[in-house]
Design a protein around this motif. Structure first.
Motif, PDB file in Angstrom:
ATOM      1  N   GLU A  39      45.115  39.990  35.613  1.00 57.66           N
ATOM      2  CA  GLU A  39      44.900  41.426  35.438  1.00 57.66           C
ATOM      3  C   GLU A  39      45.220  41.861  34.012  1.00 57.66           C
ATOM      4  O   GLU A  39      44.461  42.623  33.387  1.00 57.66           O
ATOM      5  CB  GLU A  39      45.757  42.214  36.426  1.00 57.66           C
ATOM      6  N   TYR A  40      46.309  41.350  33.475  1.00 60.64           N
ATOM      7  CA  TYR A  40      46.755  41.733  32.140  1.00 60.64           C
ATOM      8  C   TYR A  40      45.757  41.309  31.071  1.00 60.64           C
ATOM      9  O   TYR A  40      45.456  42.066  30.147  1.00 60.64           O
ATOM     10  CB  TYR A  40      48.127  41.099  31.882  1.00 60.64           C
ATOM     11  N   THR A  73      42.043  43.269  31.629  1.00 59.69           N
ATOM     12  CA  THR A  73      41.974  44.739  31.565  1.00 59.69           C
ATOM     13  C   THR A  73      41.453  45.277  30.229  1.00 59.69           C
ATOM     14  O   THR A  73      40.552  46.137  30.221  1.00 59.69           O
ATOM     15  CB  THR A  73      43.345  45.345  31.901  1.00 59.69           C
ATOM     16  N   TYR A 117      37.585  44.837  30.028  1.00 58.55           N
ATOM     17  CA  TYR A 117      36.869  45.791  30.878  1.00 58.55           C
ATOM     18  C   TYR A 117      36.913  47.182  30.254  1.00 58.55           C
ATOM     19  O   TYR A 117      35.912  47.903  30.220  1.00 58.55           O
ATOM     20  CB  TYR A 117      37.475  45.824  32.280  1.00 58.55           C
ATOM     21  N   THR A 159      45.846  34.430  40.212  1.00 57.50           N
ATOM     22  CA  THR A 159      45.241  34.804  38.932  1.00 57.50           C
ATOM     23  C   THR A 159      43.836  35.355  39.143  1.00 57.50           C
ATOM     24  O   THR A 159      43.457  36.361  38.519  1.00 57.50           O
ATOM     25  CB  THR A 159      45.212  33.588  37.991  1.00 57.50           C
ATOM     26  N   GLY A 162      44.024  38.838  40.288  1.00 51.84           N
ATOM     27  CA  GLY A 162      44.362  39.771  39.224  1.00 51.84           C
ATOM     28  C   GLY A 162      43.145  40.241  38.452  1.00 51.84           C
ATOM     29  O   GLY A 162      43.016  41.432  38.129  1.00 51.84           O
ATOM     30  N   VAL A 163      42.233  39.326  38.156  1.00 54.84           N
ATOM     31  CA  VAL A 163      41.002  39.706  37.464  1.00 54.84           C
ATOM     32  C   VAL A 163      40.129  40.560  38.375  1.00 54.84           C
ATOM     33  O   VAL A 163      39.506  41.536  37.931  1.00 54.84           O
ATOM     34  CB  VAL A 163      40.250  38.453  36.969  1.00 54.84           C
ATOM     35  N   LYS A 170      41.196  42.574  40.668  1.00 52.17           N
ATOM     36  CA  LYS A 170      41.822  43.902  40.673  1.00 52.17           C
ATOM     37  C   LYS A 170      41.454  44.695  39.431  1.00 52.17           C
ATOM     38  O   LYS A 170      41.110  45.894  39.511  1.00 52.17           O
ATOM     39  CB  LYS A 170      43.342  43.755  40.776  1.00 52.17           C
ATOM     40  N   ALA A 171      41.485  44.048  38.258  1.00 54.54           N
ATOM     41  CA  ALA A 171      41.125  44.726  37.014  1.00 54.54           C
ATOM     42  C   ALA A 171      39.658  45.142  37.029  1.00 54.54           C
ATOM     43  O   ALA A 171      39.303  46.240  36.585  1.00 54.54           O
ATOM     44  CB  ALA A 171      41.403  43.811  35.825  1.00 54.54           C
ATOM     45  N   ALA A 188      39.150  48.168  39.231  1.00 56.19           N
ATOM     46  CA  ALA A 188      39.711  49.377  38.611  1.00 56.19           C
ATOM     47  C   ALA A 188      38.769  49.982  37.587  1.00 56.19           C
ATOM     48  O   ALA A 188      38.861  51.175  37.275  1.00 56.19           O
ATOM     49  CB  ALA A 188      41.051  49.056  37.963  1.00 56.19           C
ATOM     50  N   ALA A 209      34.137  40.605  38.718  1.00 63.29           N
ATOM     51  CA  ALA A 209      34.866  39.398  38.346  1.00 63.29           C
ATOM     52  C   ALA A 209      34.052  38.180  38.757  1.00 63.29           C
ATOM     53  O   ALA A 209      33.540  38.119  39.878  1.00 63.29           O
ATOM     54  CB  ALA A 209      36.233  39.361  39.032  1.00 63.29           C
TER      55      ALA A 209
END
Length: 213
Positions: free
Chosen positions: A70-71, A74, A77, A94, A97-98, A100-101, A104, A109
């Motif tokens: 995600e980190y 983000t 995106y 992992t 996380g992508v 989720k990003a 958002a 992904a």
């Protein structure tokens, strides 16, 4: 089935050459892929530049994220990427996380199955986690050893997962129609276009071949 999309891999390290090549082939391409070496060298500013110049194209940033999904995804995106890639070998957390990003930012992904041992299990697990695109990817080193993406494409397509399937790995004018018939939704072409004497003509030929299937 919707018409397959054509994705152009932009692999040059040179910022200006990348933008110039994208401009040449834009009429025939649906997705611009900022390749991994290219994005590592040029960073998020190249995403912003291509987003500004080509508002009607999809932009894929081939991050091949391995950790901190995600980190890492983000900011790309946020800069205008429509799709970011995460390595299936990174593990489900992992990949999630992508995903989720992406969600958002109203984006997608893509799970890159390169070097995944059990591609079917990975595809099923990440699709269940919400992945949007499954990437069948035979890398340059594997291509040099004589491998192709066709067997993996057949295996993943047969699963009937609620994802689009992207295929990359030495695809050219002589093989692109076979890739379409095998069930690919996104067809990635790189060297067959950027290595041609006329990239614009090569892109046009690929487009016509895909549309003719």
């Amino acid at each position: 089935m919707a018409k397959p999309l054509i994705q152009m891999a932009l692999d040059s390290l040179d910022f200006d050459q990348t933008v110039a090549l994208a401009t040449l082939v834009a009429p025939h391409i649906d997705i611009f892929e900022i390749g991994t070496p290219c994005i590592k060298h040029n960073g998020v500013n190249l995403v912003k530049e291509l987003r500004a110049r080509f508002p009607d194209k999809l932009l894929l940033v081939d991050l091949k994220t391995m950790d901190a999904g995600e980190y890492e995804a983000t900011p790309f995106y946020a800069a205008g990427a429509d799709i970011c890639t995460v390595l299936g070998v990174s593990g489900l957390a992992t990949c999630a996380g992508v995903i989720k990003a992406a969600n958002a930012h109203g984006a997608e992904a893509q799970i890159d199955l390169i070097n995944v041992g059990d591609k079917i299990a990975c595809a099923r697990a990440t699709a269940e986690a919400g992945a949007h695109i499954m990437g069948i990817h035979t890398g340059l080193d594997a291509q040099a050893a004589g491998h192709t993406p066709f067997a993996d494409l057949t295996d993943i397509a047969s699963l009937g997962l609620p994802v689009r399937i992207s295929v990359a790995g030495g695809i050219n004018a002589s093989t692109v129609q076979d890739v379409v018939r095998a069930g690919a939704n996104i067809i990635v072409v790189g060297a067959a276009i950027y290595g041609a004497a006329s990239p614009a003509d090569a892109a046009r030929e690929i487009r016509e071949l895909v549309d003719a299937v």
